[in-house]
Write an enzyme that holds these catalytic residues in place. Structure first.
Site, PDB file in Angstrom:
ATOM      1  N   ASP A  98       3.029  71.323 -15.389  1.00 50.27           N
ATOM      2  CA  ASP A  98       1.599  71.316 -14.807  1.00 50.27           C
ATOM      3  C   ASP A  98       1.139  69.920 -14.997  1.00 50.27           C
ATOM      4  OD1 ASP A  98       4.058  73.474 -13.060  1.00 50.27           O
ATOM      5  OD2 ASP A  98       2.664  74.392 -14.661  1.00 50.27           O
ATOM      6  N   LYS A 113       1.923  65.428 -12.160  1.00 46.29           N
ATOM      7  CA  LYS A 113       3.121  64.665 -11.847  1.00 46.29           C
ATOM      8  C   LYS A 113       3.553  64.582 -11.057  1.00 46.29           C
ATOM      9  CE  LYS A 113       5.623  67.348 -14.440  1.00 46.29           C
ATOM     10  NZ  LYS A 113       5.081  68.590 -14.867  1.00 46.29           N
ATOM     11  N   GLY A 140       7.912  72.391  -9.997  1.00 46.33           N
ATOM     12  CA  GLY A 140       7.119  72.271  -9.062  1.00 46.33           C
ATOM     13  C   GLY A 140       6.175  71.057  -8.780  1.00 46.33           C
ATOM     14  N   HIS A 141       5.992  70.407  -8.186  1.00 46.79           N
ATOM     15  CA  HIS A 141       5.156  69.193  -8.200  1.00 46.79           C
ATOM     16  C   HIS A 141       4.756  69.143  -7.143  1.00 46.79           C
ATOM     17  CE1 HIS A 141       8.521  66.921 -11.847  1.00 46.79           C
ATOM     18  NE2 HIS A 141       7.515  68.576 -12.068  1.00 46.79           N
ATOM     19  N   GLN A 188       9.518  69.375 -15.933  1.00 48.69           N
ATOM     20  CA  GLN A 188       8.221  70.318 -17.324  1.00 48.69           C
ATOM     21  C   GLN A 188       7.271  69.067 -18.220  1.00 48.69           C
ATOM     22  OE1 GLN A 188      12.443  71.039 -16.478  1.00 48.69           O
ATOM     23  NE2 GLN A 188      11.313  71.625 -14.596  1.00 48.69           N
TER      24      GLN A 188
HETATM   25  P1  GDP Z   1       3.717  69.567 -11.712  1.00 44.47           P
HETATM   26  O1  GDP Z   1       4.226  70.470 -11.826  1.00 44.47           O
HETATM   27  O2  GDP Z   1       2.952  68.532 -13.207  1.00 44.47           O
HETATM   28  O3  GDP Z   1       3.676  67.949 -10.567  1.00 44.47           O
HETATM   29  O4  GDP Z   1       2.458  69.634 -11.373  1.00 44.47           O
HETATM   30  P2  GDP Z   1       2.089  70.815 -10.518  1.00 44.47           P
HETATM   31  O5  GDP Z   1       2.192  70.307  -9.038  1.00 44.47           O
HETATM   32  O6  GDP Z   1       2.856  71.567 -10.488  1.00 44.47           O
HETATM   33  O7  GDP Z   1       0.528  71.135 -11.208  1.00 44.47           O
HETATM   34  C1  GDP Z   1      -0.635  70.243 -10.751  1.00 44.47           C
HETATM   35  C2  GDP Z   1      -2.213  71.210  -9.585  1.00 44.47           C
HETATM   36  O8  GDP Z   1      -2.876  70.079  -9.586  1.00 44.47           O
HETATM   37  C3  GDP Z   1      -1.211  70.676  -8.237  1.00 44.47           C
HETATM   38  O9  GDP Z   1      -2.084  72.560  -7.224  1.00 44.47           O
HETATM   39  C4  GDP Z   1      -1.969  69.646  -8.002  1.00 44.47           C
HETATM   40  O10 GDP Z   1      -2.548  69.713  -6.665  1.00 44.47           O
HETATM   41  C5  GDP Z   1      -3.191  69.567  -8.951  1.00 44.47           C
HETATM   42  N1  GDP Z   1      -4.126  68.710  -9.250  1.00 44.47           N
HETATM   43  C6  GDP Z   1      -3.280  67.511  -9.703  1.00 44.47           C
HETATM   44  N2  GDP Z   1      -4.361  66.604 -10.324  1.00 44.47           N
HETATM   45  C7  GDP Z   1      -5.390  67.343 -10.113  1.00 44.47           C
HETATM   46  C8  GDP Z   1      -6.814  66.671 -10.244  1.00 44.47           C
HETATM   47  O11 GDP Z   1      -7.280  65.455 -10.609  1.00 44.47           O
HETATM   48  N3  GDP Z   1      -7.732  67.402  -9.542  1.00 44.47           N
HETATM   49  C9  GDP Z   1      -8.002  68.919  -9.298  1.00 44.47           C
HETATM   50  N4  GDP Z   1      -8.794  69.750  -9.030  1.00 44.47           N
HETATM   51  N5  GDP Z   1      -6.257  69.094  -8.848  1.00 44.47           N
HETATM   52  C10 GDP Z   1      -5.255  68.757  -9.163  1.00 44.47           C
HETATM   53  P1  IMO Z   2       6.920  71.327 -13.192  1.00 45.39           P
HETATM   54  O1  IMO Z   2       7.880  69.950 -13.579  1.00 45.39           O
HETATM   55  C1  IMO Z   2       5.159  74.797 -16.104  1.00 45.39           C
HETATM   56  C2  IMO Z   2       8.732  77.179 -18.102  1.00 45.39           C
HETATM   57  C3  IMO Z   2       8.674  78.794 -17.502  1.00 45.39           C
HETATM   58  C4  IMO Z   2       8.628  79.330 -18.405  1.00 45.39           C
HETATM   59  C5  IMO Z   2       9.877  78.606 -19.854  1.00 45.39           C
HETATM   60  C6  IMO Z   2      11.624  78.511 -19.620  1.00 45.39           C
HETATM   61  O2  IMO Z   2       6.309  71.518 -12.902  1.00 45.39           O
HETATM   62  O3  IMO Z   2       6.149  71.178 -14.690  1.00 45.39           O
HETATM   63  P2  IMO Z   2      12.767  78.191 -17.286  1.00 45.39           P
HETATM   64  O4  IMO Z   2      12.889  78.248 -15.720  1.00 45.39           O
HETATM   65  O5  IMO Z   2      13.124  76.584 -17.376  1.00 45.39           O
HETATM   66  O6  IMO Z   2      14.218  78.566 -17.639  1.00 45.39           O
HETATM   67  O7  IMO Z   2      12.026  78.014 -18.099  1.00 45.39           O
HETATM   68  O8  IMO Z   2      10.042  76.805 -18.608  1.00 45.39           O
HETATM   69  N1  IMO Z   2       8.266  76.010 -17.442  1.00 45.39           N
HETATM   70  C7  IMO Z   2       7.594  75.842 -16.908  1.00 45.39           C
HETATM   71  N2  IMO Z   2       5.727  75.514 -16.540  1.00 45.39           N
HETATM   72  N3  IMO Z   2       6.263  73.889 -15.205  1.00 45.39           N
HETATM   73  C8  IMO Z   2       7.036  74.298 -15.119  1.00 45.39           C
HETATM   74  O9  IMO Z   2       7.677  72.733 -14.388  1.00 45.39           O
HETATM   75  C9  IMO Z   2       8.589  74.738 -15.676  1.00 45.39           C
HETATM   76  N4  IMO Z   2       9.226  75.059 -16.188  1.00 45.39           N
HETATM   77  C10 IMO Z   2       9.910  75.564 -17.127  1.00 45.39           C
HETATM   78  O10 IMO Z   2       7.523  79.083 -17.126  1.00 45.39           O
HETATM   79  O11 IMO Z   2       8.191  79.583 -19.568  1.00 45.39           O
HETATM   80 MG    MG Z   3       4.590  71.808 -11.692  1.00 47.51          MG
END
Ligand code: GDP
Ligand code: IMO
Ligand code: MG
Length: 441
Positions: A25, A28, A52-53, A235
């Site tokens: 998270d 990415k 979840g991106h 991840q």
């Molecule tokens: P990913 O899994 O690495 O793609 O990241 P996620 O989408 O799960 O979580 C990142 C969260 O932070 C999302 O809700 C994005 O919209 C938000 N986000 C990304 N970059 C920024 C930033 O620079 N500032 C803020 N406030 N939010 C951001």
């Molecule tokens: P993105 O790509 C954050 C965590 C889960 C759990 C562990 C194992 O959005 O960054 P799994 O379902 O893979 O067996 O879970 O890994 N986990 C993540 N945490 N971002 C993710 O993906 C994750 N994918 C799995 O919360 O602790």
């Molecule tokens: Mg994510």
């Protein structure tokens, strides 16, 4: 007599990699969406719907789970590589989301035939296995990731290419029956297999209509033809099956090495490795988190950063940035440039902290111990002055407030990798590029 010399210039096209350096998270999706216009192909190489991106642009928000984050950029091919595990039900829902957004995915999405399938019973096994672990549960996303990769390495799995075989149904039933037997060793969970299977087989028809490829040939031919490839990690490195905080990890190699096995490319083809870190740190699910803040500051990070899982909606645990862990993941990945995201979340803090070392076994160390789960470490912090202002109008590094520049320089000094991009908000355009950075955008 004339002698003609012909020089053969060998042009080695590289695959750039973008991945998370923490526990996932890191942002990415946003950065891949931004950079994608610079590439011909964006490819996912591991993970599955546990990811979840999030992408935000033109006033809309999209969350991608299996589909690469280049899908909203026109003229780019998005490849779901062999290292990914696919749940047809979730894929179908994602495709419907793309349709609603007017994305003609049939033109720009390819699926590797060697990618493994998540069966409904994989999800059930994930749930039952977690239930059996009680307090020791991993905190899995319950998407069936662990059981599917177990079947892959156990040589029992079903792959995308298998759905075109005459005996697919038989293969499916054999594996499903094995899973039903396995479920008996776990505490009982409730399920309606018939309805799960109906949904799965209906969704499989959508997958069947997508173009599939022998991903390893596809990607190598593309590289040889001079195409530019961006490999998108899912991840984070601290969730890597080998090097993460085992057993509180996911079931794939999330590090650069996973790009080679997850797409079928040689290590010599890897170019830039872009590592992403938040300006602080989060983790969702169980497992050690040395810099976690179980106090008001942690709550503030969660509230301002909107730290709730993009896949499960769970609140994310929050804490200060962890430099020993980042040094470790930078080493594992061969990171050549750093992206710092969510810097804006700390805009109103009077002070920001960074853990520079860990105290354990009577000494301070710059490195991680063998196992963060069994060895208690105490982070040693360095405090930095906050910048106390909004970054909304900032478009260049030179416009950053001095205190923020000092914080970024301190991170570079500790991590020894240049920061080339800083994300100042969730929107696509809220990204500040370092002048003279080695990225052509
Ligand atoms: P990913 O899994 O690495 O793609 O990241 P996620 O989408 O799960 O979580 C990142 C969260 O932070 C999302 O809700 C994005 O919209 C938000 N986000 C990304 N970059 C920024 C930033 O620079 N500032 C803020 N406030 N939010 C951001
Ligand atoms: P993105 O790509 C954050 C965590 C889960 C759990 C562990 C194992 O959005 O960054 P799994 O379902 O893979 O067996 O879970 O890994 N986990 C993540 N945490 N971002 C993710 O993906 C994750 N994918 C799995 O919360 O602790
Ligand atoms: Mg994510």
């Amino acid at each position: 007599m004339y002698i003609i010399f012909i020089t053969h210039q060998i042009i080695q096209m590289a695959v750039d990699v973008l991945l998370g350096l923490q526990w996932g998270d890191e942002g990415k999706g946003k950065i891949v969406d931004y950079l994608a216009g610079n590439y011909d192909i964006v490819a996912r190489f591991q993970g599955g719907p546990n990811a979840g991106h999030t992408l935000k642009f033109d006033g809309k928000k999209y969350v991608l789970h299996i589909i690469p984050s280049g899908v909203f950029r026109e003229g780019i091919i998005n490849l779901i590589g062999n290292g990914v595990v696919i749940d047809p039900v979730i894929l179908k829902k994602e495709l419907q989301g793309l349709e609603a957004a007017d994305v003609d995915y049939k033109k720009c999405l390819l699926v590797a035939r060697k990618a493994h399938l998540i069966l409904p019973t994989h999800r059930l096994l994930d749930k039952a296995s977690e239930a059996a672990k009680g307090k020791q549960k991993i905190g899995s996303t319950l998407k069936g990731i662990g059981p599917t990769y177990m079947d892959k390495t156990g040589r029992n799995g079903l792959r995308v290419g298998d759905i075109f075989l005459q005996n697919f149904k038989e293969k499916y039933e054999a594996l499903r029956n094995k899973h039903l037997d396995l479920l008996k060793i776990y505490p009982e969970i409730e399920f309606d297999l018939e309805s799960l299977e109906n949904e799965w087989f209906t969704s499989l028809e959508t997958l069947r209509e997508l173009p599939t490829v022998n991903g390893e040939y596809y990607i190598n031919n593309a590289i040889n033809a001079g195409k530019k490839v961006l490999a998108e990690g899912a991840q984070g490195s601290m969730l890597d099956i080998d090097f993460g905080t085992y057993p509180y990890v996911t079931s794939s190699n999330t590090i650069t090495a996973g790009v080679c096995t997850g797409l079928g490319i040689a290590p010599s083809k890897i170019g830039e490795v872009i590592g992403i870190t938040k300006a602080y740190c989060t983790r969702v699910g169980g497992g050690p988190f040395p810099t976690e803040l179980n106090d008001h500051m942690g709550e503030e990070l969660r509230r301002i950063g909107q730290e709730f899982g993009a896949t499960t909606g769970r609140p994310r645990r929050c804490g200060w940035i962890d430099l020993p862990a980042l040094r470790y993941t930078i080493m594992l990945n061969g990171v050549t440039q750093l992206v710092v995201t969510k810097i804006d979340v700390m805009n109103d803090f009077n002070e920001v902290k960074a853990a520079t070392r860990y105290q354990y076994e009577g000494k301070t160390h710059p490195h991680l111990p063998y196992d963060l789960d069994s060895i208690e470490v105490e982070p040693v912090y360095e405090a930095h002055e906050g910048w106390n202002c909004t970054l909304e109008e900032v478009t260049a590094f030179s416009e950053f407030p001095p205190a923020l520049v000092q914080y970024l320089i301190a991170l570079e000094r500790h991590l020894k990798v240049p920061i080339t991009m800083v994300s100042t908000g969730p929107q696509r355009k809220e990204l500040v590029l370092r002048e003279a950075a080695n990225v052509s955008i």
